[in-house]
Design an enzyme around this catalytic site. Structure first.
Site, PDB file in Angstrom:
ATOM      1  N   GLY A  38       0.834   3.651   5.791  1.00  0.00           N
ATOM      2  CA  GLY A  38      -0.421   3.398   5.258  1.00  0.00           C
ATOM      3  C   GLY A  38       0.168   3.076   3.794  1.00  0.00           C
ATOM      4  CB  CYS A  39      -3.374   3.569   1.319  1.00  0.00           C
ATOM      5  SG  CYS A  39      -2.992   3.592  -0.731  1.00  0.00           S
ATOM      6  CG  PHE A  40       2.480   3.649  -2.158  1.00  0.00           C
ATOM      7  CD1 PHE A  40       1.426   3.055  -2.951  1.00  0.00           C
ATOM      8  CD2 PHE A  40       3.363   2.398  -2.053  1.00  0.00           C
ATOM      9  CE1 PHE A  40       1.312   1.792  -4.250  1.00  0.00           C
ATOM     10  CE2 PHE A  40       3.162   1.378  -3.115  1.00  0.00           C
ATOM     11  CZ  PHE A  40       1.730   0.994  -4.293  1.00  0.00           C
TER      12      PHE A  40
END
Length: 179
Positions: free
Chosen positions: A12-14
């Protein structure tokens, strides 16, 4: 001199993944970036558009004398949902897919074995995590490095990251560095 190793994962979002791994004992650095795509040196905007094939990923440099690759896999599978294809929370698209980009055959075997273990114990049903060799990792722009540490009051961070960190604290306290 100790020999450090590297692991690369996408969940997902880093910003979220980076914030969790920065708290793990034995982790020397976590770099946000992009991998698994077909555009050379993509920008954040290009990756977010979903046209480059890259996933937002983190590259973790760690001391295997303090934390094992298997321990990192445990943390990784705890802080994201490996059963949703091309989605983590509010983030949708292949750039938010679950993936492990292995650096060598030992890592490939370890992640395959760990996924088999998770499925056999019923911890997750239908894991869709991509397992692929790391071909190229592109470091994200500087403003994305240590994002949560620099922007703890950003609304997205306030909503998405604390629950992951609380889960990590509850389930893997033994793997966390003292803060």
């Amino acid at each position: 001199m100790r020999e450090l190793e590297t692991a690369t994962v996408a969940g997902g979002c880093f910003w979220c993944v980076e914030a969790a791994f920065e708290r793990v004992r034995g982790v020397e650095s976590v770099v946000s970036g992009y991998c698994g795509g077909n555009t050379e040196d993509p920008s954040y905007r290009e990756v977010c558009n979903g046209t480059t094939g890259h996933a937002e990923a983190v590259q973790i440099t760690y001391d295997p004398d303090e934390v094992s690759y298997e321990d990192l896999l445990e943390v990784f599978f705890e802080i994201h949902d490996p059963t949703t294809e091309d989605r983590q929370g509010p983030d949708v698209g292949s750039q938010y897919r679950s993936a492990v980009f292995y650096h060598d055959e030992r890592q490939r075997e370890a992640v395959e074995s760990y996924i088999d273990h998770l499925e056999s114990t019923g911890a997750y049903a239908g894991i869709v995590t991509e397992i692929a060799p790391l071909e190229q990792f592109y470091r994200a722009e500087e403003k994305h490095q240590d994002y949560f540490e620099k922007n703890p009051n950003q609304p997205y961070c306030q909503m998405q990251i604390p629950p992951k960190l609380e889960k990590l604290e509850q389930k893997h306290r033994d793997k966390l560095a003292e803060r």
